[in-house]
Write a protein that holds these residues in place. Structure first.
Motif, PDB file in Angstrom:
ATOM      1  N   VAL A 132       1.054  -1.277  -0.047  1.00 31.08           N
ATOM      2  CA  VAL A 132       0.440   0.256   0.068  1.00 31.08           C
ATOM      3  C   VAL A 132       1.198   1.556   0.000  1.00 31.08           C
ATOM      4  O   VAL A 132       1.697   1.394   0.998  1.00 31.08           O
TER       5      VAL A 132
ATOM      6  N   ARG B 273      -7.628   6.500   6.461  1.00 33.78           N
ATOM      7  CA  ARG B 273      -8.017   5.970   7.555  1.00 33.78           C
ATOM      8  C   ARG B 273      -9.297   7.250   8.281  1.00 33.78           C
ATOM      9  O   ARG B 273      -8.012   7.963   9.001  1.00 33.78           O
TER      10      ARG B 273
ATOM     11  N   TYR C  47      -2.805   1.394  -4.002  1.00 26.88           N
ATOM     12  CA  TYR C  47      -1.522  -0.152  -3.637  1.00 26.88           C
ATOM     13  C   TYR C  47      -0.456   0.851  -4.546  1.00 26.88           C
ATOM     14  O   TYR C  47      -0.856   1.901  -6.192  1.00 26.88           O
TER      15      TYR C  47
ATOM     16  N   ASP D 207      -7.381   2.555   0.292  1.00 26.41           N
ATOM     17  CA  ASP D 207      -5.860   2.234   0.400  1.00 26.41           C
ATOM     18  C   ASP D 207      -5.584   2.030  -0.811  1.00 26.41           C
ATOM     19  O   ASP D 207      -6.270   2.193  -2.161  1.00 26.41           O
TER      20      ASP D 207
ATOM     21  N   ALA E 246      -2.041   5.687   2.788  1.00 28.79           N
ATOM     22  CA  ALA E 246      -3.231   4.691   3.125  1.00 28.79           C
ATOM     23  C   ALA E 246      -3.814   5.649   4.415  1.00 28.79           C
ATOM     24  O   ALA E 246      -3.479   6.569   4.841  1.00 28.79           O
TER      25      ALA E 246
END
Ligand SMILES: Nc1ncnc2c1ncn2[C@@H]1O[C@H](COP(=O)(O)OP(=O)(O)O)[C@@H](O)[C@H]1O
Ligand SMILES: [Mg+2]
Lengths: 257, 262
Positions: B6, B11, B31, B29, B9
């Motif tokens: 990843v 959150r 990548y 996410d 990210a």
């Protein structure tokens, strides 16, 4: 009924903006001393602030010196103290008029230009673009302007001192029929180093304040062209008021026993 | 996905302006090496999302990790170090209007990567050529060129330092379809050549399909759907369906009518 909360809100927002200004000034000044440095940007600001202000500064000083000689002559003639004209001119110019009037003129010229340029960069996201290019906007935009103004205002005022005294000399000698040698001797006789130094210290402080106000109001401007317009106005008005206020404080620090 | 690490990210990302809750607990996410398009209606917070990631805005709460490193709250040199990994094309191009085009493009090289002016000029002219502008344009100023050309210069500036991550905020909005197509192709080519991870914001479905491998739909401050481009027509998600077919009635309308577009 709702007066007290309203006053409270105004007071809080005053505190908030004072705090924001103090943070802004602190961060900007710290970047003057931390590498990387941008000497070419400093040089460009030095030319912009110092060199291009000279015509305005020179004209302001020469007319001020001239009118000062004329006014003090007509005043002092009433009690036969014409001999004091030279001293009054040189002291007034170096201590007060050269720094304050130069400061106000440069505030109008440079403070407005800085607020407009940085404000436009803010509203068109150019300042955001700087930081995505890993370039600190405080270091790249603000620090060179603060430093250049701090250096160049005293230079401008030193030149204004000379031109202002010369303006007084012109009127005294050519219009009021003073003896040139006596006038010059009187100019020098009572002038002390501290008179000139205090004026230059004022100039440094004023230069810093002008650049700080220009950059601060530009940096936090928002809302498109209108926001940039009010940033420009606020920069000039707040710099002018701060110049007059600090002028008193510095005068008191130097000359009150 | 494919065992790739990843790169970015997000959150619980939350950001409000006063009473206006723009991002609400958003997770996503991205990548390494993938090209993702974030779509959504105007004013849903796509630009705000991007500005939080690149550090122009600070989220109210939540976490943003780039290469596993928490970047929320970074400032000064630490932020600049992270930002050396990325390049961004702004919605309005945001070129420096006091600098000629080549200095705009070479800015990052000179300012943050210690490249000399002479070398930066050579590199900048090469980048300008890649986006279809000839050498004569190098000494012109942003105000003298069209909006489409400004976007191309903005693209050249974003890729000039060969960053690992590229952000494009509405690269084709406000320019004609042919130039838009050219810019889409340039983006795909640049991302491939650099092997970069790319996040493109768009409200134009055709453009998003051309640019991205993956699409994320933002709605009411959250990612409402995310998946491969090929699956978007059968997403089974009402919000996505309404958006890609441009229907007036549907789950998006209620929130949009209450929200002035920006
Ligand atoms: N700096 C800001 N201050 C206040 N409100 C903002 C700011 N930036 C964005 N907004 C608001 O956040 C919402 C989302 O904006 P934005 O991310 O630009 O939308 P878009 O998805 O079209 O890019 C808009 O309603 C906008 O008015
Ligand atoms: Mg946007």
């Amino acid at each position: 009924m709702s007066l007290i909360p309203a006053i409270g809100r105004v007071f809080l927002s005053f505190l908030a903006s004072t705090g924001r200004l103090a943070m802004f000034a602190g961060v900007s000044v710290s970047h003057i001393f931390r590498p990387p440095f941008y000497p070419h940007l400093l040089l460009r600001q030095i030319i912009e602030i110092g060199y291009y202000s000279l015509p305005v500064v020179g004209l302001t000083a020469v007319f001020t010196g001239m009118v000062l000689a004329l006014q003090s002559y007509t005043g002092f003639a009433r009690f036969n103290a014409e001999g004091a004209v030279a001293t009054v001119v040189v002291l007034s110019i170096t201590r007060e008029l050269a720094p304050v009037l130069t400061g106000l003129m440069v505030a109008g010229r440079i403070g407005a230009a800085m607020a407009a340029e940085i404000g436009t960069m803010r509203v068109t996201e150019q300042i955001d673009a700087l930081s995505t290019l890993a370039t600190n906007p405080y270091k790249y935009l603000i620090a060179p302007r603060l430093l250049a103004a701090l250096i160049m205002l005293p230079c401008c005022v030193l030149i204004a001192d000379i031109i202002g005294v010369y303006g007084g000399y012109l009127v005294a000698v050519h219009k009021l029929d003073f003896n040139p040698a006596v006038y010059l001797k009187n100019s020098w006789q009572f002038l002390e180093l501290v008179d000139v130094i205090s004026g230059l210290v004022k100039a440094g402080v004023f230069g810093f304040l002008i650049a700080l106000m220009g950059c601060y109001h530009g940096f936090y401007s928002k809302g498109g062209a209108q926001g940039v317009g009010s940033a420009t106005t606020n920069a000039v008005v707040s710099a002018s008021i701060l110049i007059l206020g600090f002028n008193y404080l510095i005068t008191e620090a130097f000359f009150s026993q | 996905m494919n065992g790739r690490p990843v790169k970015i990210a997000l959150r619980g990302l939350t950001k409000s302006f006063g009473k206006k809750h723009v991002l609400r607990d958003l997770d996503l996410d991205i990548y390494e090496g993938e090209s993702i398009a974030v779509i959504g209606a105007s004013g849903t917070g796509k630009s705000v999302l991007l500005k939080n990631i690149v550090g122009i805005l600070t989220p109210d709460s939540g976490s943003i990790k780039i290469d596993g490193e928490e970047v929320t709250g970074l400032s000064g040199n630490a932020r600049d170090r992270v930002n050396r990994k990325l390049g961004m094309l702004f919605q309005g191009a945001a070129l420096f209007d006091s600098l000629p085009l080549w200095e705009n493009v070479g800015f990052g090289l000179m300012s943050a990567h210690g490249v000399s002016r002479a070398d930066a000029r050579i590199a900048a002219i090469e980048r300008l050529r890649q986006v279809g502008l000839d050498e004569d344009s190098a000494d012109r100023f942003p105000a003298d060129i069209s909006a489409g050309a400004q976007k191309r210069v903005g693209l050249a500036r974003a890729i000039a330092t060969e960053p690992e991550i590229l952000f494009f905020d509405e690269p084709t909005t406000g320019i004609d379809p042919i130039m838009g197509d050219v810019i889409d192709k340039l983006i795909v080519k640049s991302v491939k050549e650099l092997g970069a991870t790319a996040l493109t914001i768009s409200h134009d479905m055709d453009s998003a399909r051309r640019i991205a491998d993956k699409i994320a739909m933002i709605h009411e401050g959250k990612i409402a759907w995310v998946g491969d481009v090929a699956k978007i027509d059968n997403s089974g998600n009402e919000i996505v369906d309404q958006f890609i077919h441009g229907r007036v009635d549907g789950p998006m309308s209620a929130s949009l009518l209450g929200t002035p577009a920006a």
